[in-house]
Scaffold this active site. Structure first.
Site, mmCIF file in Angstrom:
data_model
loop_
_atom_site.group_PDB
_atom_site.id
_atom_site.type_symbol
_atom_site.label_atom_id
_atom_site.label_comp_id
_atom_site.label_asym_id
_atom_site.label_seq_id
_atom_site.Cartn_x
_atom_site.Cartn_y
_atom_site.Cartn_z
ATOM 1 N N LYS A 81 0.897 -1.186 -0.016
ATOM 2 C CA LYS A 81 0.147 -0.123 0.028
ATOM 3 C C LYS A 81 0.939 1.219 0.045
ATOM 4 O O LYS A 81 1.842 1.182 0.588
ATOM 5 C CB LYS A 81 -0.804 0.024 1.251
ATOM 6 N N SER A 112 -9.783 1.459 2.459
ATOM 7 C CA SER A 112 -8.839 2.328 1.708
ATOM 8 C C SER A 112 -7.799 1.567 0.935
ATOM 9 O O SER A 112 -7.469 2.033 0.105
ATOM 10 C CB SER A 112 -8.108 3.494 2.521
ATOM 11 N N SER A 159 -9.959 -0.971 6.653
ATOM 12 C CA SER A 159 -9.069 -0.927 5.560
ATOM 13 C C SER A 159 -8.466 -2.050 4.876
ATOM 14 O O SER A 159 -8.104 -1.965 3.780
ATOM 15 C CB SER A 159 -8.492 0.492 5.507
HETATM 16 N N1 GLN Z 1 -13.249 3.676 5.948
HETATM 17 C C1 GLN Z 1 -12.609 4.075 7.277
HETATM 18 C C2 GLN Z 1 -12.263 5.635 7.130
HETATM 19 O O1 GLN Z 1 -12.441 6.137 6.134
HETATM 20 C C3 GLN Z 1 -11.462 3.317 7.425
HETATM 21 C C4 GLN Z 1 -10.179 3.657 6.519
HETATM 22 C C5 GLN Z 1 -9.157 2.938 7.160
HETATM 23 O O2 GLN Z 1 -9.044 1.741 7.755
HETATM 24 N N2 GLN Z 1 -7.867 3.374 6.830
HETATM 25 O O3 GLN Z 1 -11.449 5.955 8.052
#
Ligand code: GLN
Length: 422
Positions: free
Chosen positions: A28, A103, A127
């Protein structure tokens, strides 16, 4: 296909041998790679090249893995679809025309498309698990402190962990073996992972396993998702597991508490991107306040700006007790509920996501709808616990994930149970 999965395609060879020799890994793009740009999916860091490796990257290299690229992601990890990336969207290889989740959408898509054997993502509120569920692969969110965050660009640092993806539970567990364990560069790491052997735990043995099913995490979920979830539970039952319902009353407040804490931490963590210390610069124009404002106006996307504004507001004098402190109280309550539920069950099970993958473009205009899609994943981060998402089947041709949650540092138990399904 691959150009929408990776922000930067670059081969980084590891040591000649080691447990991951011959394996390719997508990383990532918020995990630092020495000499290879690390953008966090943001215009702000479009040209940022880290001078050092994240601990997990150093461990990948030592283990003999070949990194094949830096995977697309929601900007700074903020999102559930990978559509907030400055570099464009990623299609879902398992459900073309749909989002890969977020994400860490590029990481999950890389594994689903066969572009990499394994991948690393980060999970602040789901994410890793969300894209694993949406792309039909396996993703693990480790216990807070199991994996070093050194070199991970921080979003919500009290919530997040780097986690592995694989096509099977055993593959993801083998990657966890390599990245887990204490690190002198991250004082929040624990030695629980130092001598663990997660891959060996993937025996598929669920005989006698007691599964607790939190009723609150099924309420409001899509019907097809719930049906697929129960089919997977039936499969575990056939293999010797049993289940009972449990209750987590506090999770009703988890999404609100998560977003207050995550946005507050984000507003502080992202203060360093001002065009001087880090990131895009719009050029000095005679006044430092204007100069910083211009760099941030130009460098950040809308979702990141929304969160910095809300987080700054929640932490401001006079509001701190009303929002941040309340959210911390809710966090303590969520932890307590999980402890209780896990005192009567070996693992807790729910659908990973209450909905199947959205169509590309469908959810962009409705941030609240997206925040609510995190209902089943964020409680786990608030409680610092480990969880795994494993493919449960499909509804209308769209992948559905089953989430298992375990006690702190109970990764082996989760891997054993989940490996009965994939
Ligand atoms: N969807 C969640 C957010 O937008 C989780 C994101 C993540 O785990 N980085 O914060």
């Amino acid at each position: 296909m691959s150009e929408d999965i990776f922000i930067t395609e670059e081969r980084i060879e590891g040591a000649d041998d080691g447990p991951l020799a011959g394996k390719t890994v997508a990383v990532k793009d918020n995990i630092s790679t020495e000499g290879v740009r690390t953008t966090c999916g943001s215009k702000m860091l479009e040209e940022y090249v880290p001078p050092y490796d994240a601990t997990v990257v150093a461990r990948l290299k030592e283990a003999g893995a070949t990194i094949v690229g830096k995977a697309n992601m929601d900007e700074f990890g903020m999102g559930t679809t990978t559509e907030t990336s400055y570099f464009g969207e990623t299609d879902n290889p398992a459900a073309p025309g749909h989002v890969p989740g977020g994400s860490s959408g590029g990481s999950a898509a890389a594994v689903a498309a066969g572009e990499a054997d394994l991948a690393l993502g980060s999970d602040t509120g789901g994410s890793v698990r969300c894209p694993a569920a949406f792309c039909g692969v396996v993703g693990i969110k480790p216990t807070y402190g199991l994996v070093s965050r050194y070199g991970l660009v921080a979003y919500g640092n009290s919530l997040e962990q780097i986690g592995p993806f694989g096509e099977t539970v055993e593959d993801a567990a083998a990657l966890l073996d390599v990245i887990a364990g204490s690190d002198e560069r991250d004082a929040t790491t624990h030695d629980a992972g130092d001598d663990a052997n997660y891959a060996d735990a993937a025996t598929g043995d669920v005989d006698g396993l007691q599964i607790g099913i939190p009723t609150e995490l099924l309420e409001g979920a899509d019907e097809g998702v719930v049906e697929t979830f129960w089919d997977a539970i039936d499969e575990l039952e056939d293999k010797g597991a049993s289940y009972h319902e449990v209750s987590l009353p506090s999770v009703e407040h988890a999404v609100e508490a998560y977003y207050v804490i995550a946005m507050s931490e984000a507003s502080s963590n992202l203060a360093r991107f001002d065009g001087v210390r880090y990131g895009h610069s719009g050029g000095y124009d005679g006044n430092w306040n204007e100069t910083f404002a211009k760099a941030r106006e130009e460098g950040f996307g809308d979702e990141v700006k929304r969160r910095i504004l809300l987080g700054t507001y929640a932490l401001s004098a006079g509001y701190h007790d009303k929002y941040y402190k309340k959210a911390q109280d809710a966090r303590a309550w969520v932890k307590q509920d999980f402890d209780e539920a896990l005192s009567e069950a070996d693992v807790l099970a729910s659908p990973t996501m209450p909905v199947p993958p959205f169509e590309l473009g469908e959810s962009l205009d409705d941030p609240l709808k997206l925040y609510l899609a995190d209902a089943n994943t964020v409680p786990v981060n608030l409680a610092d616990l480990p969880a795994i998402s494993v493919p449960a089947g499909e509804t209308d041709g769209l992948p559905v994930g089953l989430q298992l949650v375990g006690p702190a540092f109970g990764e082996e138990r989760l891997i054993r149970a989940a490996s009965a399904l994939a």
